[in-house]
Design a protein around this motif. Structure first.
Motif, PDB file in Angstrom:
ATOM      1  N   ARG A  26      -5.568  -0.358  -9.400  1.00 44.41           N
ATOM      2  CA  ARG A  26      -5.765  -0.995  -8.098  1.00 44.41           C
ATOM      3  C   ARG A  26      -4.876  -0.369  -7.033  1.00 44.41           C
ATOM      4  O   ARG A  26      -5.081  -0.585  -5.843  1.00 44.41           O
ATOM      5  CB  ARG A  26      -5.474  -2.502  -8.190  1.00 44.41           C
ATOM      6  CG  ARG A  26      -6.423  -3.258  -9.106  1.00 44.41           C
ATOM      7  CD  ARG A  26      -7.875  -3.077  -8.692  1.00 44.41           C
ATOM      8  NE  ARG A  26      -8.808  -3.706  -9.623  1.00 44.41           N
ATOM      9  CZ  ARG A  26     -10.092  -3.413  -9.693  1.00 44.41           C
ATOM     10  NH1 ARG A  26     -10.587  -2.454  -8.909  1.00 44.41           N
ATOM     11  NH2 ARG A  26     -10.886  -4.012 -10.543  1.00 44.41           N
ATOM     12  N   TRP A  27      -3.897   0.439  -7.486  1.00 43.53           N
ATOM     13  CA  TRP A  27      -2.983   1.102  -6.567  1.00 43.53           C
ATOM     14  C   TRP A  27      -2.788   2.543  -7.014  1.00 43.53           C
ATOM     15  O   TRP A  27      -2.740   2.836  -8.203  1.00 43.53           O
ATOM     16  CB  TRP A  27      -1.617   0.394  -6.537  1.00 43.53           C
ATOM     17  CG  TRP A  27      -1.686  -1.002  -6.008  1.00 43.53           C
ATOM     18  CD1 TRP A  27      -1.901  -2.144  -6.734  1.00 43.53           C
ATOM     19  CD2 TRP A  27      -1.555  -1.408  -4.651  1.00 43.53           C
ATOM     20  NE1 TRP A  27      -1.920  -3.232  -5.917  1.00 43.53           N
ATOM     21  CE2 TRP A  27      -1.697  -2.823  -4.624  1.00 43.53           C
ATOM     22  CE3 TRP A  27      -1.323  -0.731  -3.453  1.00 43.53           C
ATOM     23  CZ2 TRP A  27      -1.624  -3.550  -3.450  1.00 43.53           C
ATOM     24  CZ3 TRP A  27      -1.247  -1.468  -2.282  1.00 43.53           C
ATOM     25  CH2 TRP A  27      -1.384  -2.855  -2.278  1.00 43.53           C
ATOM     26  N   GLU A  47      -8.410   1.034   0.215  1.00 44.71           N
ATOM     27  CA  GLU A  47      -8.208   1.878   1.393  1.00 44.71           C
ATOM     28  C   GLU A  47      -8.860   3.247   1.241  1.00 44.71           C
ATOM     29  O   GLU A  47      -9.097   3.943   2.220  1.00 44.71           O
ATOM     30  CB  GLU A  47      -6.711   2.109   1.647  1.00 44.71           C
ATOM     31  CG  GLU A  47      -5.882   0.915   1.976  1.00 44.71           C
ATOM     32  CD  GLU A  47      -4.428   1.320   2.178  1.00 44.71           C
ATOM     33  OE1 GLU A  47      -4.165   2.225   3.003  1.00 44.71           O
ATOM     34  OE2 GLU A  47      -3.559   0.762   1.485  1.00 44.71           O
ATOM     35  N   THR A  78      -8.100   8.584   2.871  1.00 34.95           N
ATOM     36  CA  THR A  78      -8.292   7.276   3.484  1.00 34.95           C
ATOM     37  C   THR A  78      -8.813   7.496   4.900  1.00 34.95           C
ATOM     38  O   THR A  78      -8.987   8.635   5.344  1.00 34.95           O
ATOM     39  CB  THR A  78      -6.975   6.472   3.527  1.00 34.95           C
ATOM     40  OG1 THR A  78      -6.078   7.098   4.453  1.00 34.95           O
ATOM     41  CG2 THR A  78      -6.331   6.409   2.146  1.00 34.95           C
ATOM     42  N   ARG A 122       4.431   6.399  -1.421  1.00 33.01           N
ATOM     43  CA  ARG A 122       3.456   5.568  -0.721  1.00 33.01           C
ATOM     44  C   ARG A 122       2.546   4.900  -1.740  1.00 33.01           C
ATOM     45  O   ARG A 122       2.004   5.554  -2.634  1.00 33.01           O
ATOM     46  CB  ARG A 122       2.633   6.442   0.240  1.00 33.01           C
ATOM     47  CG  ARG A 122       1.445   5.742   0.863  1.00 33.01           C
ATOM     48  CD  ARG A 122       1.824   4.742   1.923  1.00 33.01           C
ATOM     49  NE  ARG A 122       0.657   3.988   2.371  1.00 33.01           N
ATOM     50  CZ  ARG A 122      -0.183   4.394   3.318  1.00 33.01           C
ATOM     51  NH1 ARG A 122       0.039   5.536   3.954  1.00 33.01           N
ATOM     52  NH2 ARG A 122      -1.218   3.653   3.657  1.00 33.01           N
ATOM     53  N   MET A 123       2.374   3.584  -1.597  1.00 34.23           N
ATOM     54  CA  MET A 123       1.459   2.840  -2.450  1.00 34.23           C
ATOM     55  C   MET A 123       0.148   2.663  -1.693  1.00 34.23           C
ATOM     56  O   MET A 123       0.116   2.062  -0.609  1.00 34.23           O
ATOM     57  CB  MET A 123       2.045   1.479  -2.808  1.00 34.23           C
ATOM     58  CG  MET A 123       3.355   1.561  -3.578  1.00 34.23           C
ATOM     59  SD  MET A 123       3.158   2.302  -5.208  1.00 34.23           S
ATOM     60  CE  MET A 123       2.176   1.043  -6.023  1.00 34.23           C
ATOM     61  N   ILE A 124      -0.938   3.173  -2.249  1.00 37.92           N
ATOM     62  CA  ILE A 124      -2.240   3.141  -1.581  1.00 37.92           C
ATOM     63  C   ILE A 124      -3.186   2.264  -2.388  1.00 37.92           C
ATOM     64  O   ILE A 124      -3.464   2.537  -3.561  1.00 37.92           O
ATOM     65  CB  ILE A 124      -2.839   4.555  -1.464  1.00 37.92           C
ATOM     66  CG1 ILE A 124      -1.818   5.532  -0.878  1.00 37.92           C
ATOM     67  CG2 ILE A 124      -4.115   4.544  -0.627  1.00 37.92           C
ATOM     68  CD1 ILE A 124      -2.222   6.982  -1.023  1.00 37.92           C
ATOM     69  N   SER A 125      -3.689   1.219  -1.773  1.00 37.79           N
ATOM     70  CA  SER A 125      -4.672   0.372  -2.438  1.00 37.79           C
ATOM     71  C   SER A 125      -5.980   1.142  -2.605  1.00 37.79           C
ATOM     72  O   SER A 125      -6.384   1.898  -1.715  1.00 37.79           O
ATOM     73  CB  SER A 125      -4.916  -0.890  -1.603  1.00 37.79           C
ATOM     74  OG  SER A 125      -6.065  -1.584  -2.072  1.00 37.79           O
ATOM     75  N   THR A 126      -6.653   0.944  -3.723  1.00 41.11           N
ATOM     76  CA  THR A 126      -7.939   1.623  -3.916  1.00 41.11           C
ATOM     77  C   THR A 126      -8.965   1.187  -2.877  1.00 41.11           C
ATOM     78  O   THR A 126      -9.922   1.904  -2.599  1.00 41.11           O
ATOM     79  CB  THR A 126      -8.494   1.353  -5.327  1.00 41.11           C
ATOM     80  OG1 THR A 126      -8.603  -0.060  -5.542  1.00 41.11           O
ATOM     81  CG2 THR A 126      -7.595   1.973  -6.392  1.00 41.11           C
ATOM     82  N   GLN A 140      -0.209   5.854  -6.450  1.00 42.43           N
ATOM     83  CA  GLN A 140       1.101   6.254  -5.947  1.00 42.43           C
ATOM     84  C   GLN A 140       1.047   7.706  -5.481  1.00 42.43           C
ATOM     85  O   GLN A 140       0.627   8.588  -6.230  1.00 42.43           O
ATOM     86  CB  GLN A 140       2.173   6.102  -7.026  1.00 42.43           C
ATOM     87  CG  GLN A 140       2.375   4.683  -7.506  1.00 42.43           C
ATOM     88  CD  GLN A 140       3.462   4.575  -8.552  1.00 42.43           C
ATOM     89  OE1 GLN A 140       4.048   5.573  -8.960  1.00 42.43           O
ATOM     90  NE2 GLN A 140       3.752   3.360  -8.998  1.00 42.43           N
TER      91      GLN A 140
END
Length: 249
Positions: free
Chosen positions: A145-146, A162, A177, A156-160, A148
């Motif tokens: 779900r995230w 996004e 993104t 940076r943590m990127i949500s899927t 890195q």
């Protein structure tokens, strides 16, 4: 000459697939047939085939459980009547599938892929098989779900949610993104096994796109399917191997 084993608990289904394979790939030698997962493991040990055509729904040891034992010994093709959810899961990884009843056109495409893969060792599909086994048991797989991504000296943590799409980039994977692009070290083929196949579709060997980020799909002058991504100018080509995702076109 490449060799294969057919595994299905129903004899008529084994005979049907055998006939189709002789028509589509006459150079392929079917060295044995099995009616169970246990028998399949014994035959693979004895014959060491290049390929195994493996039914999923079998009494006793299922096809997925059998594949967990055999995936590093030969190339696996699942033969399945699974629904679209599971089919998308197969599309994510380095594994092929045939839907029952077997269609010659689809079988021909599968054989072309297999012929190319025979030049290399079977890939590690352990993560994919784990997710498929959870799905078969009615559990919800633990998908990423995230993501890195390193940005300078920070993480940076990127949500899927996004992410618009992933694209393979040599040893890296490009993460796109709406606002930025990131590079992560994990190869796309490994990342694909950890992503929810309902959230991301593989439309090309090197591209995974988030389904709800697709605004439209068109055809270019050569008849190729082109995915248009919402709020991003890049157009993504759909490969022939994955054109079935947009069959209505």
């Amino acid at each position: 000459m490449p060799t294969a084993i057919i595994v299905d608990d129903e004899a008529p289904m084994r005979a049907q697939l055998h006939r189709h394979l002789k028509n589509v790939w006459p150079q392929l030698a079917i060295v044995a047939e099995a009616s169970s997962g246990v028998e399949a493991i014994e035959l693979v040990t004895r014959h060491k085939p290049d390929i195994i055509f493996l039914d999923i729904r079998m009494p006793g040891l299922s096809g997925i459980e059998t594949a967990k034992v055999l995936y590093n010994q030969c190339h696996i093709v699942f033969v399945t009547a699974y629904d679209q959810y599971a089919v998308q899961a197969f599309d994510q990884g380095a594994i092929d599938y045939l839907l029952k009843p077997v269609d010659d056109e689809r079988l021909r495409l599968t054989c072309e892929r297999l012929n190319a893969r025979l030049q290399s060792q079977p890939e590690n599909i352990e993560a994919l098989l784990k997710n498929l086994l959870q799905f078969e048991e009615g559990q919800t797989p633990n998908y990423l779900r995230w993501i890195q991504a390193s940005v300078g000296n920070s993480l940076r943590m990127i949500s899927t949610q996004e992410i618009l799409f992933f694209r393979a980039d040599d040893k890296y994977t490009r993460v796109q993104t709406e606002k930025a692009e990131f590079l992560i070290r994990k190869p796309l083929k490994e990342l694909a096994l950890e992503l929810d196949p309902q959230e991301f579709w593989r439309i090309h060997r090197g591209i995974l796109v988030r389904v709800d980020a697709i605004s439209e799909v068109t055809r270019d002058y050569r008849g190729r399917q082109i995915v248009h991504v919402r709020n991003h100018p890049e157009h993504l080509e759909v490969s022939r191997n994955h054109s079935h995702l947009f069959q209505q076109m």
